[in-house]
Design an enzyme around this catalytic site. Structure first.
Site, PDB file in Angstrom:
ATOM      1  N   GLU A 144      46.470  36.087  33.846  1.00 14.58           N
ATOM      2  CA  GLU A 144      45.853  37.408  33.979  1.00 14.58           C
ATOM      3  C   GLU A 144      46.439  38.155  35.170  1.00 14.58           C
ATOM      4  O   GLU A 144      46.763  39.347  35.080  1.00 14.58           O
ATOM      5  CB  GLU A 144      44.345  37.252  34.152  1.00 14.58           C
ATOM      6  CG  GLU A 144      43.602  38.565  34.310  1.00 14.58           C
ATOM      7  CD  GLU A 144      42.096  38.376  34.417  1.00 14.58           C
ATOM      8  OE1 GLU A 144      41.375  39.357  34.161  1.00 14.58           O
ATOM      9  OE2 GLU A 144      41.640  37.265  34.755  1.00 14.58           O
TER      10      GLU A 144
ATOM     11  N   GLN B  45      39.204  37.455  26.200  1.00 12.68           N
ATOM     12  CA  GLN B  45      38.925  36.354  27.112  1.00 12.68           C
ATOM     13  C   GLN B  45      37.438  36.418  27.436  1.00 12.68           C
ATOM     14  O   GLN B  45      36.942  37.469  27.838  1.00 12.68           O
ATOM     15  CB  GLN B  45      39.753  36.542  28.383  1.00 12.68           C
ATOM     16  CG  GLN B  45      39.426  35.606  29.501  1.00 12.68           C
ATOM     17  CD  GLN B  45      39.876  36.176  30.839  1.00 12.68           C
ATOM     18  OE1 GLN B  45      39.348  37.188  31.273  1.00 12.68           O
ATOM     19  NE2 GLN B  45      40.839  35.534  31.460  1.00 12.68           N
TER      20      GLN B  45
ATOM     21  N   SER C 156      33.118  35.627  31.994  1.00 13.90           N
ATOM     22  CA  SER C 156      31.991  36.087  32.811  1.00 13.90           C
ATOM     23  C   SER C 156      30.660  35.984  32.078  1.00 13.90           C
ATOM     24  O   SER C 156      30.591  36.181  30.874  1.00 13.90           O
ATOM     25  CB  SER C 156      32.201  37.542  33.237  1.00 13.90           C
ATOM     26  OG  SER C 156      33.338  37.660  34.053  1.00 13.90           O
TER      27      SER C 156
END
Length: 197
Positions: A160, A42, A45
């Site tokens: 998540e 994933q 950020s």
């Protein structure tokens, strides 16, 4: 269901593809992930967008039937092992912060994808920086709708929480029971290094 390197794919990315992906995406990726044939990451950020994911700066510009991605992601768990990633990028900088974002499926073997492990104090390197330099992604790899990727990102973040809460991140219970942290403390105590920071 296997954990470890498969946790992000099976617990976060694949459920998001099942919810928001196209039928060809589901057909192509879900079965292989469930069989453990492909590993996923994933990529949310960024260095300047820590906990405020929607302020991301990575760009994806349309070029015919492709998008060209440029930017950087950081703290990407397991990227060094991954075959594919779900990445969000800004496709329309003129829209409000939570709009103009699109989610893409990216092949980590594509030209321009550069994974660099981050060394931690403990010597480990489970996290990575991932650089994208003119990475061409087919428009068929858009998850959900163009400029509406925040909806997919929220779904993935919810997945998540479930994956981590269920112990799928590998930090909870070990197979056969027992507390992983307790086992580490016992090992440190046996080796006389419990007080060694």
């Amino acid at each position: 269901v296997p954990t470890g390197v498969y946790t992000i794919g099976l617990g976060m990315v694949i459920p998001t593809i099942v919810e928001h992906g196209t039928e060809p995406q589901k057909e192509r990726y879900v079965r292989k992930a469930l069989r453990g044939e492909e590993i996923w990451s994933q990529l949310f950020s960024e260095p300047g967008a820590g906990s405020d994911v929607a302020s991301l700066q990575m760009r994806a510009e349309r070029d015919g039937e492709e998008f060209v991605l440029n930017g950087q992601k950081v703290w990407t768990t397991g990227a060094q092992h991954s075959d594919f990633g779900a990445v969000i990028a800004r496709t329309n900088p003129d829209m409000p912060k939570h709009r103009g974002i699109t989610m893409f499926i990216v092949d980590f073997g594509a030209p321009g994808v550069d994974v660099r492990p981050l060394r931690q104090m403990n010597g480990g390197s489970g996290f990575n920086e991932v650089y994208f330099t003119d990475v061409h992604v087919p428009a068929a790899n858009v998850v959900g709708q163009v400029d509406d990727g925040w909806r997919c990102a929220i779904a993935m973040l919810a997945n998540e929480r479930v994956a981590i809460g269920a112990g799928g991140a590998g930090g909870g219970r070990r197979r056969g029971g027992g507390d992983a942290l307790g086992a580490m403390v016992a090992l440190a105590r046996r080796n006389g290094v419990l007080d060694d920071a």
